[in-house]
Motif scaffolding. Sequence first.
Motif, mmCIF file in Angstrom:
data_model
loop_
_atom_site.group_PDB
_atom_site.id
_atom_site.type_symbol
_atom_site.label_atom_id
_atom_site.label_comp_id
_atom_site.label_asym_id
_atom_site.label_seq_id
_atom_site.Cartn_x
_atom_site.Cartn_y
_atom_site.Cartn_z
ATOM 1 N N VAL A 135 -1.950 -2.071 -10.930
ATOM 2 C CA VAL A 135 -2.247 -1.333 -9.698
ATOM 3 C C VAL A 135 -3.756 -1.260 -9.474
ATOM 4 O O VAL A 135 -4.244 -1.389 -8.346
ATOM 5 C CB VAL A 135 -1.631 0.086 -9.737
ATOM 6 N N GLU A 136 -4.502 -1.078 -10.567
ATOM 7 C CA GLU A 136 -5.963 -1.039 -10.466
ATOM 8 C C GLU A 136 -6.505 -2.355 -9.927
ATOM 9 O O GLU A 136 -7.402 -2.374 -9.074
ATOM 10 C CB GLU A 136 -6.556 -0.745 -11.853
ATOM 11 N N LEU A 137 -5.948 -3.459 -10.415
ATOM 12 C CA LEU A 137 -6.370 -4.775 -9.919
ATOM 13 C C LEU A 137 -5.981 -4.949 -8.456
ATOM 14 O O LEU A 137 -6.766 -5.463 -7.654
ATOM 15 C CB LEU A 137 -5.736 -5.881 -10.765
ATOM 16 N N ALA A 138 -4.775 -4.521 -8.120
ATOM 17 C CA ALA A 138 -4.308 -4.651 -6.741
ATOM 18 C C ALA A 138 -5.197 -3.868 -5.786
ATOM 19 O O ALA A 138 -5.406 -4.270 -4.631
ATOM 20 C CB ALA A 138 -2.858 -4.171 -6.632
ATOM 21 N N SER A 139 -5.751 -2.761 -6.264
ATOM 22 C CA SER A 139 -6.599 -1.904 -5.429
ATOM 23 C C SER A 139 -7.931 -2.566 -5.087
ATOM 24 O O SER A 139 -8.649 -2.098 -4.189
ATOM 25 C CB SER A 139 -6.868 -0.570 -6.138
ATOM 26 N N CYS A 162 8.214 -10.883 -19.444
ATOM 27 C CA CYS A 162 9.069 -11.709 -20.299
ATOM 28 C C CYS A 162 10.165 -10.904 -21.007
ATOM 29 O O CYS A 162 11.064 -11.494 -21.616
ATOM 30 C CB CYS A 162 8.259 -12.466 -21.346
ATOM 31 N N LEU A 163 10.089 -9.596 -20.959
ATOM 32 C CA LEU A 163 11.122 -8.765 -21.570
ATOM 33 C C LEU A 163 12.138 -8.300 -20.541
ATOM 34 O O LEU A 163 13.345 -8.393 -20.756
ATOM 35 C CB LEU A 163 10.482 -7.553 -22.258
ATOM 36 N N SER A 164 11.624 -7.804 -19.421
ATOM 37 C CA SER A 164 12.518 -7.306 -18.380
ATOM 38 C C SER A 164 12.132 -7.764 -16.987
ATOM 39 O O SER A 164 12.826 -7.471 -16.026
ATOM 40 C CB SER A 164 12.537 -5.768 -18.412
ATOM 41 N N LYS A 165 11.027 -8.493 -16.866
ATOM 42 C CA LYS A 165 10.591 -8.911 -15.538
ATOM 43 C C LYS A 165 9.636 -10.097 -15.610
ATOM 44 O O LYS A 165 9.006 -10.349 -16.636
ATOM 45 C CB LYS A 165 9.907 -7.737 -14.822
ATOM 46 N N CYS A 166 9.567 -10.806 -14.479
ATOM 47 C CA CYS A 166 8.643 -11.923 -14.327
ATOM 48 C C CYS A 166 7.538 -11.565 -13.357
ATOM 49 O O CYS A 166 6.561 -12.294 -13.198
ATOM 50 C CB CYS A 166 9.384 -13.154 -13.812
ATOM 51 N N GLY A 167 7.702 -10.435 -12.700
ATOM 52 C CA GLY A 167 6.754 -9.937 -11.724
ATOM 53 C C GLY A 167 7.299 -8.638 -11.168
ATOM 54 O O GLY A 167 8.376 -8.178 -11.571
ATOM 55 N N SER A 168 6.583 -8.049 -10.257
ATOM 56 C CA SER A 168 7.057 -6.800 -9.662
ATOM 57 C C SER A 168 6.362 -6.578 -8.329
ATOM 58 O O SER A 168 5.357 -7.223 -8.017
ATOM 59 C CB SER A 168 6.777 -5.611 -10.594
ATOM 60 N N HIS A 169 6.922 -5.663 -7.549
ATOM 61 C CA HIS A 169 6.222 -5.234 -6.338
ATOM 62 C C HIS A 169 6.382 -3.732 -6.202
ATOM 63 O O HIS A 169 7.290 -3.121 -6.755
ATOM 64 C CB HIS A 169 6.735 -5.975 -5.097
ATOM 65 N N GLY A 170 5.452 -3.129 -5.496
ATOM 66 C CA GLY A 170 5.488 -1.679 -5.327
ATOM 67 C C GLY A 170 4.471 -1.254 -4.300
ATOM 68 O O GLY A 170 3.974 -2.062 -3.507
ATOM 69 N N SER A 171 4.148 0.015 -4.313
ATOM 70 C CA SER A 171 3.130 0.537 -3.401
ATOM 71 C C SER A 171 2.292 1.564 -4.139
ATOM 72 O O SER A 171 2.739 2.160 -5.123
ATOM 73 C CB SER A 171 3.779 1.164 -2.164
ATOM 74 N N ALA A 172 1.082 1.746 -3.672
ATOM 75 C CA ALA A 172 0.162 2.701 -4.291
ATOM 76 C C ALA A 172 -0.640 3.402 -3.214
ATOM 77 O O ALA A 172 -0.746 2.923 -2.083
ATOM 78 C CB ALA A 172 -0.765 1.977 -5.266
ATOM 79 N N LEU A 173 -1.203 4.527 -3.580
ATOM 80 C CA LEU A 173 -1.995 5.308 -2.644
ATOM 81 C C LEU A 173 -3.320 4.600 -2.384
ATOM 82 O O LEU A 173 -4.038 4.238 -3.313
ATOM 83 C CB LEU A 173 -2.246 6.708 -3.216
ATOM 84 N N GLY A 174 -3.612 4.384 -1.109
ATOM 85 C CA GLY A 174 -4.841 3.704 -0.747
ATOM 86 C C GLY A 174 -6.021 4.661 -0.676
ATOM 87 O O GLY A 174 -5.868 5.882 -0.771
ATOM 88 N N SER A 175 -7.198 4.101 -0.520
ATOM 89 C CA SER A 175 -8.395 4.925 -0.419
ATOM 90 C C SER A 175 -8.398 5.674 0.903
ATOM 91 O O SER A 175 -7.972 5.153 1.935
ATOM 92 C CB SER A 175 -9.646 4.049 -0.514
ATOM 93 N N LYS A 176 -8.863 6.906 0.889
ATOM 94 C CA LYS A 176 -8.853 7.731 2.100
ATOM 95 C C LYS A 176 -9.728 7.146 3.201
ATOM 96 O O LYS A 176 -9.473 7.330 4.382
ATOM 97 C CB LYS A 176 -9.317 9.150 1.767
#
Length: 319
Positions: A135-139, A162-176
């Motif tokens: 999430v930090e990188l995505a920000s 490799c254990l339970s996922k190959c990738g993911s998607h989501g959402s995070a709080l953006g900068s004000k």
Amino acid sequence: MASLHVRFVLKVFLLVSLFQISFAARKLSELVQDQPQLLHYHKGALLYGKTSVNLIWYGKFKLSQRAIISDFFTSLSASPSSLENTQPSVTKWWETTEKYYDLTSKKNALSLTLGKQLVDEKYSLGKSLTNKQIVELASRGEQKDAVSVVLTSSDVTVEGFCLSKCGSHGSALGSKSGGAKGKSYRFAYIWVGNSETQCPGYCAWPFHQPIYGPQNPPLIAPNNDVGVDGMVINLASLLAGTATNPFGNGYFQGPEEAPLEAASTCTGIYGKGAYPGYAGNLLVEPTTGASYNAHGNNGRKFLLPALYDPSTSSCSTLV
């Protein structure tokens, strides 16, 4: 007396036959009735409007690898004239997601373009990342009217990879500062890892022997890169999920923490006739023997997952 008995038997036979015919007709009508929607709409927002896809490359990627993924994203909005003689196309595949928008009250369209690309080859957060660090990188990417896509190289481990996922998607709080009048908002992000050296049988099938299930021979990757061609499959799946369920209250089935979405509903299906261990009837490049089902920009070929079509309540394939 015998004739009366015969007539009685005939009447009984006719009554039974009529019952069976009417019963069969009822059963047949039940079969052809509209099937219920597998993915339910939870009244939340979908991605809409002009949206840029910003790529954040974490770790070492070859220029050729970056080109493959960049071409996939630009192919999503390629003009029909540029792909007139190269169907089926990535654009055609993406059109299935538009049907989800048609079912909502707003019916706002989504237009994706490839935005900025950031490169971090120095592993600023190390080579073992947590979900919080993703999430930090995505920000780091632009957040307003954008999707941040974090791509980790083959020598980077990520929590759950490799254990339970190959990738993911989501959402995070953006900068004000990015919101209207300083209001808070959420931005969507995607993360996909290169599984080439860590778990290609889990995250790059059908271009590698699967780690379990039927052991059919692997297919030849259309861009001659098992890891990155596998990344394209996972990116395509997660991008469809991001468009139709960006904030966890769009189209999905099952629990919010592990939902079935537009592509994950059709896992393992790439062409007609697919079954466990067999990707389906695909197109084959005659010179290289590579398997694919979609044409893209710059002469690219890709293998893309089936998408759940809400208008037919079934998994839709290009071939």
